[in-house]
Design an enzyme around this catalytic site. Structure first.
Site, PDB file in Angstrom:
ATOM      1  N   TYR A   1      56.180  30.407   2.945  1.00  0.00           N
ATOM      2  CA  TYR A   1      56.363  29.569   1.765  1.00  0.00           C
ATOM      3  C   TYR A   1      56.694  30.459   0.561  1.00  0.00           C
ATOM      4  CZ  TYR A   1      54.149  25.602   4.232  1.00  0.00           C
ATOM      5  OH  TYR A   1      53.831  24.593   5.116  1.00  0.00           O
ATOM      6  N   SER A   2      57.890  30.278   0.041  1.00  0.00           N
ATOM      7  CA  SER A   2      58.359  31.060  -1.108  1.00  0.00           C
ATOM      8  C   SER A   2      58.224  32.559  -0.856  1.00  0.00           C
ATOM      9  CB  SER A   2      57.613  30.652  -2.386  1.00  0.00           C
ATOM     10  OG  SER A   2      57.971  29.346  -2.784  1.00  0.00           O
TER      11      SER A   2
END
Length: 343
Positions: free
Chosen positions: A62-63
């Site tokens: 995530y990111s």
């Protein structure tokens, strides 16, 4: 906040968890989800804890790890108040071994997640996908070692098929390794594939479902309606290509039913959609996401009330689909006396 056992682990989790995919905001997909920095994330964590939501889920991809960084900073100083869940095994770097469930990658990925989260243990570690190139015996042995070392307390899987889960569980049973206790899965009123095989497997094998995208990738917010264009602020403009598919007419049938139940109950469409999921077998927790405080407060309103059986039946009917072979001939035990109901 109601708490339920996470499968057969003996460990309880709140029926709502917070999905931290909105933290960090790096890359085209995750920036469309949200871009909460540490200050905003800390405020959202505050609101969750006030409501009894102590489970926070993220992933190393995530990111590009920023979600774990931000979440770790947001819960700093109150580690004993939260349950941290993260996922590994998707590609997290450019190296040849920066992907998969090999011992090399799992050990390195866990060490990196621990560092970003600012903790010395992960409550729930889940494999983000099935690695067909690594023997399941090696995968389960590595996860067992991580648990015995104290770096991980419980393990689960995400986005596995039924046979992949059973093969992994069988390997754990054969060699005495720790078993999966959680299955993080996509499940919503417009995505009920989970019920065909994974739900009965969860019932039989003691896997608690952690539901991701309970609003069908943003389609069940109440903003998408029959005969109206996609709202300008919808993240679907940027992320529709990543979303689980759904037929348009079925989507609108479900939305129509949700609007009716929402009007009858005085609740919002998202609250009704999430509440329906909490009625389903094997569901331990539903992961809610929020780009801001308003969204979070609305999603928190999914608990503390119950719809009627008639309202649930209306949603069941609007969202029902015929399961594929080999499930449909005996769906809900219609033709086989020894086939138990699946829902």
């Amino acid at each position: 906040m109601e708490h339920r056992y996470l499968g057969r682990s003996g460990f309880k989790v709140p029926v709502l968890g917070f999905g931290a995919g909105t933290f960090g905001g790096k890359g085209p997909l995750f920036s469309a989800w949200g871009n909460s920095g540490v200050d905003e994330a800390r405020r959202l964590v505050d609101l969750c804890l006030e409501a009894g939501v102590t489970l926070f889920d993220t992933a190393d991809v995530y990111s590009d790890g920023a979600s774990e960084d931000v979440l770790g900073a947001a819960v700093a100083g109150r580690r004993d108040q939260v349950i941290l869940s993260t996922k590994v095994s998707l590609r997290s770097g450019e190296g040849a071994n920066d992907v998969g469930a090999s011992r090399h990658h799992l050990v390195r990925a866990v060490e990196s997640s621990l560092r970003r989260l600012g903790t010395d243990y992960i409550d729930l570690l889940q494999l983000h996908h099935f690695d067909a190139m690594t023997p399941v015996e090696q995968v389960m042995a590595t996860l067992d070692d991580l648990m015995r070392s104290g770096k991980v307390r419980y393990i689960g899987a995400s986005n596995y098929s039924g046979w992949q889960l059973m093969k992994s569980l069988a390997a754990a049973d054969r060699y005495g390794y720790s078993r999966f206790v959680a299955n993080q899965t996509y499940y919503s009123l417009i995505g009920r594939d989970y019920e065909w095989e994974l739900m009965p497997l969860g019932q039989d094998q003691g896997l608690g479902a952690l539901v991701w995208s309970p609003l069908g990738w943003g389609r069940l917010t109440g903003k998408i309606r029959r005969g109206q264009p996609l709202p300008e602020g919808s993240r679907l403009h940027e992320t529709a290509g990543f979303a689980p598919p759904v037929e348009e007419e079925r989507l609108y049938n479900v939305v129509d039913a949700l609007l009716t139940v929402a009007q009858e109950t005085g609740k919002t469409v998202p609250q009704v959609a999430i509440n329906w999921l909490l009625r389903r077998p094997t569901v331990s927790s539903v992961l809610i996401g929020a780009r801001d405080e308003q969204q979070l407060r609305d999603n928190l309103g999914a608990v503390g009330w119950s719809m009627t059986e008639q309202q649930a039946a209306r949603l069941d009917k609007a969202s029902a689909v015929t399961p594929p072979y080999p499930y449909y001939p005996y769906w809900n035990g219609q033709f086989a006396e020894r086939t138990p109901p699946l829902v």
